[in-house]
Design an enzyme around this catalytic site. Structure first.
Site, PDB file in Angstrom:
ATOM      1  N   GLY A 184       0.823  -1.206   0.000  1.00 23.94           N
ATOM      2  CA  GLY A 184       0.000   0.000   0.000  1.00 23.94           C
ATOM      3  C   GLY A 184       0.852   1.249   0.000  1.00 23.94           C
ATOM      4  O   GLY A 184       2.065   1.190  -0.188  1.00 23.94           O
ATOM      5  N   GLU A 189       9.722  -3.101   3.678  1.00 19.06           N
ATOM      6  CA  GLU A 189       8.925  -2.953   2.447  1.00 19.06           C
ATOM      7  C   GLU A 189       9.802  -2.496   1.291  1.00 19.06           C
ATOM      8  O   GLU A 189       9.663  -2.965   0.162  1.00 19.06           O
ATOM      9  CB  GLU A 189       7.785  -1.961   2.653  1.00 19.06           C
ATOM     10  CG  GLU A 189       6.679  -2.477   3.550  1.00 19.06           C
ATOM     11  CD  GLU A 189       5.646  -1.424   3.877  1.00 19.06           C
ATOM     12  OE1 GLU A 189       5.964  -0.218   3.832  1.00 19.06           O
ATOM     13  OE2 GLU A 189       4.493  -1.800   4.190  1.00 19.06           O
TER      14      GLU A 189
END
Ligand code: DER
Length: 237
Positions: free
Chosen positions: A94, A115
């Site tokens: 996201g 991430e």
């Protein structure tokens, strides 16, 4: 309308991109959670043969709960993989903000360091958002999260002020004292008045001694899936 409907639409569309045999990056946050759940259903119902590298304890626990097999970086044979071949086929994650050039601010969930490692290994990095994340300029709504060595926090705050930010140590809500990341470090949220050159700012933040990583992802996203409240999805490449 259901506020989660747009997130769910993006997550379902992302799960549909997954093909048999793929090695995935499993992002963190409420939007990617819908994708992980949907991938788990496909593993269960279609026997989809996939596995993913989780970007946080939260993503790992979610993947386990939904039956998505897990991988560690050590399982990717990165040392023998031909340089032209990516370690991961598809990373799903996201964002807090997406610019028109698909530059991102990430890290509201505190997972941006892992991430970024995972996104950088992926042939394709698909970002899942709802329309509220689309901005004309980064820094409009979200601070830039910066993961810092606790020892260095005062010096990093000073350096971030020098770069034009109003930085604040992220404090726990259900924990007294600072939020502690999966790496055992702290997070400083650096609010900038509007970021015209995210690449240059990212390089400057990344070079501050004591910074482990920051939430500016520039030139990394290959696709953006924007879920719509009515259930549709806009695919920005
Ligand atoms: O923390 C993160 O990097 C998450 O991906 C975050 O940026 C998006 O979380 P959300 O999908 O719950 O808004």
């Amino acid at each position: 309308p259901d506020p989660a409907a747009a997130k769910r639409a993006a997550g379902l569309a992302a799960a549909a991109l997954v093909e048999d045999g793929m090695r995935l990056g499993l992002g963190t946050g409420s939007t990617t959670a819908f994708a992980i759940e949907a991938i788990g259903r496909r593993v269960r119902d279609e026997g989809l043969d996939v596995a993913g590298v989780p970007t946080s304890y939260d993503a790992e626990r979610l993947a386990r709960a939904h039956g998505v097999p897990l991988l560690a970086l050590a399982d990717l044979d990165l040392d023998t993989l031909p340089t032209a071949q990516a370690g991961l086929d598809l990373a799903l994650d996201g964002a807090d903000e997406v610019s028109p050039a698909a530059a991102l601010i990430k890290g509201r969930g505190g997972a941006h360091v892992r991430e970024k490692v995972v996104a950088a290994l992926a042939a394709r990095f698909v970002v899942l958002v709802d329309p509220s994340k689309e901005v004309e300029r980064l820094g409009t709504t979200a601070p830039v999260p910066v993961e810092v060595l606790p020892f260095a926090e005062p010096a990093v705050l000073r350096a971030l002020r020098g770069l034009g930010a109003e930085p604040a140590l992220r404090m726990g809500e259900r924990k007294d004292g600072p939020v502690v990341t999966d790496q055992g470090l702290w997070i400083v949220d650096a609010r900038f008045p509007g970021i015209d050159d995210p690449a240059a700012l990212g390089a400057a933040i990344g070079s501050v001694p004591g910074v482990l990583g920051h939430g500016l992802f520039v030139g990394m996203a290959t696709d953006v899936l924007v879920g719509e409240a009515e259930g549709g999805v806009r695919h920005r490449v």
